[in-house]
Write a protein that holds these residues in place. Structure first.
Motif, short mmCIF file in Angstrom:
data_model
loop_
_atom_site.label_atom_id
_atom_site.label_comp_id
_atom_site.label_asym_id
_atom_site.label_seq_id
_atom_site.Cartn_x
_atom_site.Cartn_y
_atom_site.Cartn_z
N GLU A 1 -10.06 -7.98 -1.50
CA GLU A 1 -9.22 -7.65 -0.34
C GLU A 1 -8.50 -6.32 -0.56
OE1 GLU A 1 -6.27 -10.55 0.56
OE2 GLU A 1 -5.38 -9.22 2.08
N TYR A 2 -7.96 -6.14 -1.77
CA TYR A 2 -7.21 -4.92 -2.04
C TYR A 2 -8.14 -3.72 -2.19
CZ TYR A 2 -3.11 -7.78 -2.25
OH TYR A 2 -2.10 -8.63 -1.90
N GLU B 1 -9.91 1.95 2.81
CA GLU B 1 -9.65 2.43 4.17
C GLU B 1 -8.51 3.46 4.22
OE1 GLU B 1 -8.99 -1.26 6.18
OE2 GLU B 1 -11.12 -1.79 6.12
N TRP B 2 -7.95 3.77 3.07
CA TRP B 2 -6.85 4.75 3.01
C TRP B 2 -7.34 6.12 3.50
CZ3 TRP B 2 -4.90 7.38 -2.10
CH2 TRP B 2 -3.78 8.17 -1.80
N MET C 1 0.82 -1.21 0.00
CA MET C 1 0.00 0.00 0.00
C MET C 1 0.85 1.26 0.00
SD MET C 1 -3.15 0.42 -0.20
CE MET C 1 -3.71 1.82 0.79
N ARG D 1 -10.83 -3.37 -0.43
CA ARG D 1 -11.14 -3.03 0.97
C ARG D 1 -9.98 -2.23 1.60
NH1 ARG D 1 -9.60 -4.79 5.44
NH2 ARG D 1 -8.54 -6.63 4.63
N ILE D 2 -8.74 -2.76 1.42
CA ILE D 2 -7.57 -2.08 2.00
C ILE D 2 -7.47 -0.65 1.48
CG2 ILE D 2 -5.05 -2.08 2.09
CD1 ILE D 2 -5.14 -5.14 2.01
#
Lengths: 302, 302
Positions: free
Chosen positions: A89-90, A96-97, A48, A92-93
């Protein structure tokens, strides 16, 4: 290119974030490009921090270019098409940034390429660059194929073609396969002659490195090397298979983009070649369209 | 197994150091095994520290097993066949190792496999395990082929077969290739069903991981799956090509070793199958033979 002088907003930032580079533009309400920036990979699969650093670096470039301050990031309505965020998954990640923008609308790089190519209209797009993948978006029906990564996927891509070349050159050097012009071209390009030096060079090679040498296969094919012609034809067959799958839902348009598009096109099946139309705009414009579209949706809902 | 009690030496340590594990034995002058040890990868391509740590850990195990002390390392006359030291650079780096042994004689893992298989006599050996490679040693003439690494080399190996499987399962899931029993077998084995989960699993997979699932392809082939049968036949063709190349210098014997040897053998060409004879001893015994042979040479010279 104009600048932001005397213009008050809104400001849209379009991000096309791929596995090897990140390209951004800042455009005004009436679609004037007032800034642009370019940086490294923006693929969350590489971590990330790498991805967000690339996006921010390219954005700062674009702000400077537009005569705006770094703090103006908070004014930007951002559409970002990023490699990898097709994976839940990515997505979602990345969602959340804690980003510094006014709004951030996320989708895949393939999706913004398709939106750009057909300016938001229905259509299909195939990317044949370092990797390969395709997407069709027709009357709300989405088909997405390929692009799963290297070395098991991305068939017909630059990385795939480069890998086939190294594979066959090593077979030829071991006298386990036919001799090929590819051996001379590759060794000349790398300025090496020993098999061990070749192995050493490609031992930890990334897809980008393999893709860099893919054009040699087209050169050898044009010079009549049978093995190179077979590799190119296999690559074209992979792209044909992607095209046939996308054409199954009758997209009104089909665009072929990416670094290998022009080289591969003559080898495609005639019925696919006939369908190919030039992309109307680059992916980063697709990202801007995506940002506007989602912003309007959000405004309608609120 | 006897121990070192009442025996004064010399002590030989045979090391078979591959890309995934390191196996060692301690033997006496009259070839009695008095200790053995097993540890992780001993391939300098993964870093010298990993390789030397593996060798030392396995040696300490073997010393304990033999009832000897760790300081007895200085008594060991070591023959080490290590993956990667066929490359001059890694041979040089390993030669400079400040090792704790009395003597260290270095060669490749493939070479000690050949020496072991034919107990020092002329012959040829093919390793078909995680990787694939072959060596023939006839009247001082050496031929060495394959084993260049993954994903561009090691054709017909477990890693190669596993990669083909993942490649074709992804094509099938994208409807870009024929449906295959491999999809069911692989997804059942991994307890996943989604394409994205499959991609996620193999994203940074090592050759060892690909090789681990290669047996599924043989299972599917035995159950009549056409695609699996094609992959197995292509693998066998690669091994056939290596065999033909080695047989070109008329080795009196040919052994096929490695984790996939038994599974591949029925698919090999009849003329190759007829030539295959069982290995007389394991590679680590070849390493001991190599140490003795080089020690004697050194003694004759001095």
């Amino acid at each position: 290119m104009t600048t932001a002088v005397g213009y008050d907003g809104p400001f849209y930032l379009g991000v096309d974030g791929g596995g090897s580079k990140c390209r951004v533009i800042i455009v005004t309400e009436d679609n004037q490009v007032i800034g642009e920036g370019l940086s490294g990979p923006a693929n969350p699969l590489r971590g990330m921090k790498v991805a967000t650093d690339s996006i921010l670096a390219a954005t700062q470039q674009a702000l400077t270019c537009a005569g705006m301050a770094f703090k103006d990031m908070s004014k930007l309505i951002v559409g970002a098409g990023l490699a990898g965020v097709n994976m839940p998954e990515y997505y979602r990640i990345f969602s959340e940034w804690q980003h510094p923008f006014q709004e951030l609308h996320l989708t895949s790089d393939l999706h913004v390429a398709c939106i750009g190519a057909h300016q938001g209209g229905d259509g299909a797009v195939i990317i044949a660059g370092t990797g390969s993948c395709g997407l069709a978006d027709v009357k709300g029906q989405l088909i997405e194929v390929g692009g799963h990564g290297f070395p098991y996927g991305d068939n017909g891509s630059g990385a795939w073609i480069g890998l086939q070349m190294v594979h066959h050159v090593l077979l030829a050097k071991d006298l386990l396969g036919p001799q090929t012009l590819l051996s001379d071209l590759l060794c000349h390009e790398l300025k090496i002659s020993q098999t061990l030096a070749l192995v050493d060079f490609f031992m930890h090679a990334t897809p980008t490195t393999y893709a860099k040498y893919a054009p040699l296969v087209f050169t050898a094919a044009e010079q009549g090397d049978l093995l190179a012609q077979q590799i190119v034809q296999q690559a074209a067959d992979h792209i044909n298979a992607i095209a046939q799958r996308l054409l199954s839902i009758d997209p009104p348009r089909l665009s072929l983009i990416g670094g290998l598009a022009h080289k591969l096109q003559p080898y495609l099946a005639p019925e696919v070649q006939q369908k190919v139309t030039p992309a109307l705009a680059a992916p980063e414009f697709g990202s801007v369209w995506f940002a506007r579209h989602n912003q309007q949706k959000a405004q309608r809902i609120s």
